[in-house]
Scaffold this active site. Structure first.
Site, PDB file in Angstrom:
ATOM      1  NE  ARG A  80      -2.402  -1.137   3.544  1.00 41.30           N
ATOM      2  CZ  ARG A  80      -1.960  -0.401   4.345  1.00 41.30           C
ATOM      3  NH1 ARG A  80      -1.960   0.918   4.240  1.00 41.30           N
ATOM      4  NH2 ARG A  80      -1.434  -0.808   5.603  1.00 41.30           N
ATOM      5  CE1 TYR A 120       0.588  -5.929  -2.031  1.00 44.34           C
ATOM      6  CE2 TYR A 120      -0.739  -3.928  -1.005  1.00 44.34           C
ATOM      7  CZ  TYR A 120      -0.071  -5.179  -1.049  1.00 44.34           C
ATOM      8  OH  TYR A 120      -0.214  -5.952   0.340  1.00 44.34           O
ATOM      9  CE  LYS A 138      -6.235  -3.413   4.802  1.00 45.58           C
ATOM     10  NZ  LYS A 138      -6.590  -3.848   6.027  1.00 45.58           N
ATOM     11  CG  HIS A 172      -7.803  -2.628  10.078  1.00 46.84           C
ATOM     12  ND1 HIS A 172      -6.401  -1.947  10.278  1.00 46.84           N
ATOM     13  CD2 HIS A 172      -7.717  -3.511   9.359  1.00 46.84           C
ATOM     14  CE1 HIS A 172      -5.380  -3.057   9.597  1.00 46.84           C
ATOM     15  NE2 HIS A 172      -6.159  -3.894   9.139  1.00 46.84           N
ATOM     16  CB  SER A 194      -0.940  -3.432   8.661  1.00 52.41           C
ATOM     17  OG  SER A 194      -2.030  -2.628   8.271  1.00 52.41           O
ATOM     18  CB  CYS A 253      -0.131  -6.929  14.977  1.00 50.49           C
ATOM     19  SG  CYS A 253       1.005  -5.406  15.267  1.00 50.49           S
ATOM     20  CG  ASP A 277      -7.835  -6.892   7.140  1.00 50.18           C
ATOM     21  OD1 ASP A 277      -6.895  -6.695   8.054  1.00 50.18           O
ATOM     22  OD2 ASP A 277      -7.752  -6.262   6.145  1.00 50.18           O
ATOM     23  NE  ARG A 281       0.028  -8.517   2.026  1.00 51.13           N
ATOM     24  CZ  ARG A 281      -0.792  -7.875   3.083  1.00 51.13           C
ATOM     25  NH1 ARG A 281      -2.159  -8.402   3.313  1.00 51.13           N
ATOM     26  NH2 ARG A 281      -0.284  -6.787   3.674  1.00 51.13           N
TER      27      ARG A 281
HETATM   28  C1  OXD Z   1      -3.166  -4.222   5.812  1.00 49.62           C
HETATM   29  C2  OXD Z   1      -3.921  -5.383   5.207  1.00 49.62           C
HETATM   30  O1  OXD Z   1      -2.347  -3.617   5.350  1.00 49.62           O
HETATM   31  O2  OXD Z   1      -4.802  -6.163   5.428  1.00 49.62           O
HETATM   32  O3  OXD Z   1      -3.514  -3.804   6.757  1.00 49.62           O
HETATM   33  O4  OXD Z   1      -3.235  -6.040   4.018  1.00 49.62           O
HETATM   34 MN    MN Z   2      -5.548  -5.181   7.356  1.00 51.37          MN
END
Ligand code: OXD
Ligand code: MN
Length: 600
Positions: free
Chosen positions: A80, A208, A217, A237, A259, A261, A286, A379
């Site tokens: 991102r 991406y 998002k 989130h 993100s 974690c 998510d 990913r």
């Molecule tokens: C983030 C994702 O960046 O879920 O939080 O990809």
């Molecule tokens: Mn996320």
């Protein structure tokens, strides 16, 4: 212009709002042809074959990984791009201090120049999708126009895509208008612009996931949070999980972590062996959309239909359910490939193979290659229905009732393993002050906390101060609110050793949270929250010393004095829209802590 633009009409819908908007966007981007996606298996097969013939996807070993494909992104386009992400509201104040802002007129004008003719010679795919269960009043429809077949194939996994979305929409004009072109994948011409007032997203110059799978998002969080404020609900989130006890009762929990974690790991947690009869189910990993139900409780849906998870670090040890989820019909991006067409990444089980092809397509040799074989942000895109721990309620249009909300940062010091808020305001305070330490090794400033309120720093689509006010105001709407907790799996000893093992052992914390919700156990009151009494906290067969558990749970008034001072700096940054309630709450906590340390 000699394009052979096919008709923008389709047999899939006669929604005039959709048709005229597709027409308008086609006039701007000038594609050679327009393909409406119906979401059928036949279409998936056809587009996958096309992607393979164009070199966008490579088939993986179909014996080992049936239906799985591999893709490499441009090395300049692997994550991102927060600095190129804009909230385009009439005033800068509406976007607030944590977002990049552009005036809507300027955003449309600037990006129109880039989108003009951006799809010449290309196909424009029309991708209608629903975020949330089809038919649910909590769900929202989007239509994404994209020139990337990779985006179409990912959207098919991540959302309920195709004709079902147009049927859900009917004749309504109420849908998100998403426009995406990869253009020439150049960071100089890359922008992710959100127009909340128009329910519109324009994304250009990237391929991406987080920048281009516009349902995730962009719609489900940035535009979603704006709609939530306007309509009286929460777009967060957060993962959603269900915990079933041996009596067969299930409690649902929503949890926000920044993100990377371990949200996916927590959402798919497998309890330690002695938790006989307990089971954890994934509703989402998510994002949570939460509304007040008729019973006065908060009900949540997962708007997504798949997982866009970070591959490195995923293993049978860290997340066996994820490893099973990605065995079929999964797209892998920027991982490494083995010579027999399997996938590999740092932190996968076992020794790395002697030879790999790395994420940039270069040979990688064990013991010789210095660079990582997989990109750290590599990913997998995998369908939720592959998950062995998937909740039977994951697709329920009503959602699931939330008993507890958990906030969690990545803190080496100060924040205890778990604490419960005194009340709703204190819980909102937990979320508003959440953060993670930067190591900042380069500058020597270890321990600088980057605040990431409710894990929404990059995702809140409006002024973060107003977002806090909205959270506080939600209390009025929820007669039976969930309890709010704060956790920290990442506390360290002075020598830098993690004090808590995390992963499956987080079940012990979850169990205490459920016990609190059920009113089974008391708690010790500290200055900053309610913490477990040791007798109530399960340490059976825990491979950690009692001293380390104590250290993980410790509340140190001196550390908190410093923490609360720093939280004040963060509140200053939020500026004039920072709710006075939270400012006063901080002062009250600080005053008590100072009395304790003898500083007052
Ligand atoms: C983030 C994702 O960046 O879920 O939080 O990809
Ligand atoms: Mn996320």
């Amino acid at each position: 212009m000699t394009t052979t633009t096919s008709s923008t009409t389709t047999s899939l819908t006669n929604n005039s709002h959709v048709l005229s908007w597709v027409d308008e966007m086609a006039k701007l981007t000038k594609p050679e042809r327009i393909v409406w996606c119906d979401g059928s298996d036949e279409e998936n097969k056809r587009l996958t074959e096309l992607a393979v013939s164009q070199g966008v996807l490579e088939p993986l070993n179909q014996q080992k990984l049936p239906g799985c494909y591999y893709s490499r992104s441009n090395p300049n386009d692997v994550a991102r791009v927060e600095h190129l992400t804009f909230i385009c509201t009439p005033t800068k104040e509406e976007a607030g201090p944590t977002n990049n802002w552009m005036a809507p007129d300027e955003g449309y004008a600037k990006l129109s120049r880039l989108f003009d003719g951006s799809m010449k010679g290309r196909t424009m795919y029309v991708v209608p999708y629903v975020m949330g269960p089809v038919g649910s009043p909590m769900s929202k429809v989007g239509v994404e126009l994209t020139d990337s077949v990779y985006v179409v194939l990912n959207m098919r996994i991540m959302t309920r895509m195709g004709k079902q979305a147009l049927d859900h929409l009917g004749p309504s004009p109420d849908f998100n208008r998403g426009l995406h072109s990869t253009l020439d994948v150049n960071p100089e011409r890359r922008f992710i612009c959100h127009f909340p007032q128009d329910n519109t997203i324009w994304s250009i110059g990237s391929g991406y996931g987080g920048n281009v799978l516009l349902g995730k998002k962009c719609l489900a969080l940035r535009i979603g949070s704006y709609l939530g404020q306007k309509e009286g609900w929460l777009a967060e989130h957060m993962l959603i999980l269900g915990v079933e006890n041996p009596q067969g009762e299930t409690f649902y929990v929503a949890a926000a972590f920044p993100s990377a974690c371990g949200k996916t790991n927590f959402a798919m947690l497998i309890p330690p062996a002695h938790y006989k009869g307990w089971k954890v189910y994934t509703v989402g990993d998510d994002i949570a959309w939460m509304r007040v139900g008729e019973d006065g409780r908060l009900w949540a849906i997962n708007p997504e239909a798949g997982y866009f998870g970070v591959a490195p670090g995923t293993s049978l040890k860290s997340n066996p359910n994820a490893m099973k989820t990605i065995l079929s019909n999964t797209l892998f991006t920027n991982v490494a490939k083995t010579d027999d067409g399997d996938v590999w990444w740092e932190g996968k089980d076992g020794e790395p193979p002697d030879h790999l092809t790395d994420w940039q397509g270069k040979p990688w040799v064990k013991g010789q290659s210095k660079e990582k074989a997989a990109h750290p942000n590599a990913r997998f895109t995998a369908p939720a229905i592959n998950n062995p721990a998937l909740s039977p309620k994951w697709n329920d249009p009503k959602g699931v009732p939330i008993s507890a909300i958990i906030f969690g940062g990545r803190r080496a010091t100060t924040v205890p393993l778990v604490q419960e808020a005194f009340n709703w305001t204190h819980g909102v305070y937990f979320g508003a002050t959440m953060g993670s330490e930067t190591t900042a090794a380069a500058t020597g400033q270890v321990g600088i906390v980057r605040r990431d309120p409710m894990a929404m720093l990059p995702f809140c689509g409006y002024n973060v101060g107003d977002y806090f006010t909205h959270w506080l105001d939600m209390q009025k709407r929820i007669p039976n609110p969930p309890r709010i907790f704060m956790v920290n799996w990442f506390r360290q000893s002075p020598t830098g050793k993690f004090l808590w093992p995390g992963f499956g052992d987080n079940m012990r914390v979850l169990k205490w949270i459920i016990d609190r919700v059920e009113g089974r156990v008391g708690a010790d009151e500290t200055l900053i929250g309610l913490v477990p009494r040791r007798k109530d906290f399960d340490t059976v067969a825990l491979d950690v010393s009692a001293q380390d558990v104590d250290a993980a749970m410790r509340v140190d008034a001196h550390e908190w004095e410093q923490e609360l001072e720093q939280q004040g700096e963060w509140f200053e940054k939020v500026g004039s829209r920072m709710p006075r309630t939270l400012k006063l709450h901080r002062e009250l906590l600080l005053e008590r802590v100072k009395q304790w340390t003898g500083q007052a």
